[in-house]
Scaffold this motif. Sequence first.
Motif, PDB file in Angstrom:
ATOM      1  N   THR A 106     -12.200  31.666 -43.824  1.00  0.00           N
ATOM      2  CA  THR A 106     -12.757  32.161 -42.576  1.00  0.00           C
ATOM      3  C   THR A 106     -14.185  31.660 -42.424  1.00  0.00           C
ATOM      4  O   THR A 106     -14.885  31.493 -43.433  1.00  0.00           O
ATOM      5  CB  THR A 106     -12.757  33.712 -42.590  1.00  0.00           C
ATOM      6  N   PRO A 107     -14.644  31.442 -41.198  1.00  0.00           N
ATOM      7  CA  PRO A 107     -16.057  31.074 -41.049  1.00  0.00           C
ATOM      8  C   PRO A 107     -16.997  32.196 -41.478  1.00  0.00           C
ATOM      9  O   PRO A 107     -18.171  31.949 -41.755  1.00  0.00           O
ATOM     10  CB  PRO A 107     -16.201  30.749 -39.563  1.00  0.00           C
ATOM     11  N   PHE A 108     -16.491  33.420 -41.573  1.00  0.00           N
ATOM     12  CA  PHE A 108     -17.329  34.532 -42.016  1.00  0.00           C
ATOM     13  C   PHE A 108     -17.758  34.376 -43.477  1.00  0.00           C
ATOM     14  O   PHE A 108     -18.678  35.044 -43.932  1.00  0.00           O
ATOM     15  CB  PHE A 108     -16.625  35.873 -41.818  1.00  0.00           C
ATOM     16  N   GLY A 109     -17.121  33.480 -44.222  1.00  0.00           N
ATOM     17  CA  GLY A 109     -17.536  33.192 -45.589  1.00  0.00           C
ATOM     18  C   GLY A 109     -18.941  32.612 -45.664  1.00  0.00           C
ATOM     19  O   GLY A 109     -19.547  32.582 -46.730  1.00  0.00           O
ATOM     20  N   VAL A 118     -22.051  24.356 -47.447  1.00  0.00           N
ATOM     21  CA  VAL A 118     -20.937  23.987 -46.573  1.00  0.00           C
ATOM     22  C   VAL A 118     -21.440  23.694 -45.161  1.00  0.00           C
ATOM     23  O   VAL A 118     -22.212  24.467 -44.602  1.00  0.00           O
ATOM     24  CB  VAL A 118     -19.883  25.119 -46.532  1.00  0.00           C
ATOM     25  N   THR A 119     -20.973  22.584 -44.605  1.00  0.00           N
ATOM     26  CA  THR A 119     -21.217  22.269 -43.206  1.00  0.00           C
ATOM     27  C   THR A 119     -20.053  22.834 -42.409  1.00  0.00           C
ATOM     28  O   THR A 119     -18.891  22.512 -42.682  1.00  0.00           O
ATOM     29  CB  THR A 119     -21.294  20.741 -42.995  1.00  0.00           C
ATOM     30  N   VAL A 120     -20.354  23.687 -41.443  1.00  0.00           N
ATOM     31  CA  VAL A 120     -19.311  24.305 -40.620  1.00  0.00           C
ATOM     32  C   VAL A 120     -19.112  23.460 -39.366  1.00  0.00           C
ATOM     33  O   VAL A 120     -20.068  23.175 -38.643  1.00  0.00           O
ATOM     34  CB  VAL A 120     -19.679  25.758 -40.250  1.00  0.00           C
ATOM     35  N   VAL A 121     -17.850  23.088 -39.136  1.00  0.00           N
ATOM     36  CA  VAL A 121     -17.486  22.282 -37.974  1.00  0.00           C
ATOM     37  C   VAL A 121     -16.492  23.089 -37.143  1.00  0.00           C
ATOM     38  O   VAL A 121     -15.416  23.448 -37.632  1.00  0.00           O
ATOM     39  CB  VAL A 121     -16.862  20.934 -38.392  1.00  0.00           C
ATOM     40  N   ALA A 152     -23.836  32.548 -33.141  1.00  0.00           N
ATOM     41  CA  ALA A 152     -25.043  33.293 -33.523  1.00  0.00           C
ATOM     42  C   ALA A 152     -24.952  33.767 -34.972  1.00  0.00           C
ATOM     43  O   ALA A 152     -25.937  33.692 -35.724  1.00  0.00           O
ATOM     44  CB  ALA A 152     -25.250  34.489 -32.594  1.00  0.00           C
ATOM     45  N   PHE A 153     -23.782  34.253 -35.384  1.00  0.00           N
ATOM     46  CA  PHE A 153     -23.581  34.686 -36.771  1.00  0.00           C
ATOM     47  C   PHE A 153     -23.798  33.513 -37.725  1.00  0.00           C
ATOM     48  O   PHE A 153     -24.525  33.627 -38.721  1.00  0.00           O
ATOM     49  CB  PHE A 153     -22.166  35.263 -36.957  1.00  0.00           C
ATOM     50  N   LEU A 154     -23.166  32.388 -37.441  1.00  0.00           N
ATOM     51  CA  LEU A 154     -23.301  31.224 -38.325  1.00  0.00           C
ATOM     52  C   LEU A 154     -24.760  30.780 -38.420  1.00  0.00           C
ATOM     53  O   LEU A 154     -25.258  30.504 -39.515  1.00  0.00           O
ATOM     54  CB  LEU A 154     -22.403  30.085 -37.846  1.00  0.00           C
TER      55      LEU A 154
END
Length: 170
Positions: A106-109, A118-121, A152-154
């Motif tokens: 999950t992106p919440f990680g 980690v780069t989030v895409v 906003a969270f990320l």
Amino acid sequence: MTTIAARRAALFALFDRLGIVTTTHEHEAVFTVAEGRHVKETIPGGHTKNLFLKDKKGRLFLVVALGDAVIDLKRLHEVVGASGRLSFGSGDLLEEVWGVKPGAVTPFGALCDTGQRVTVVLDAAMMEQPVLNYHPLENTATTSIARDDLVAFLAATGHEPLILPCSQPG
């Protein structure tokens, strides 16, 4: 190492501090997009898949797209700016860096990746959905969040996401 319950509490506490409103639905554990189809029927919004990947130089990526998106893993490195082709990161690396087990990606990680490894895409097609759904660090629940609140969270966790066209027209 903190427990999943403690990390999940910290996740929702951060949402509260950021003024992010979410809705969480508890359900039986689901490990794949296919297993979760019946759960999705009762939860509005875009349902997703998350790919934990690494490149030849060891850079880590989390690619997040709609569950039915077609992603060409042979060419994805060109889109995200990786060094050579991408491969899946191991379950051990996922737990170490992102704080979740396989099946609960999950992106919440991002909450757990305090070193910003980690780069989030985020797939551009997914970001057309006003509401998105992800596991809240465990696969026994689904949390709905507004797309802008996800960004906003990320950003608040130090993971300013890249929004790129990762999926192919289906």
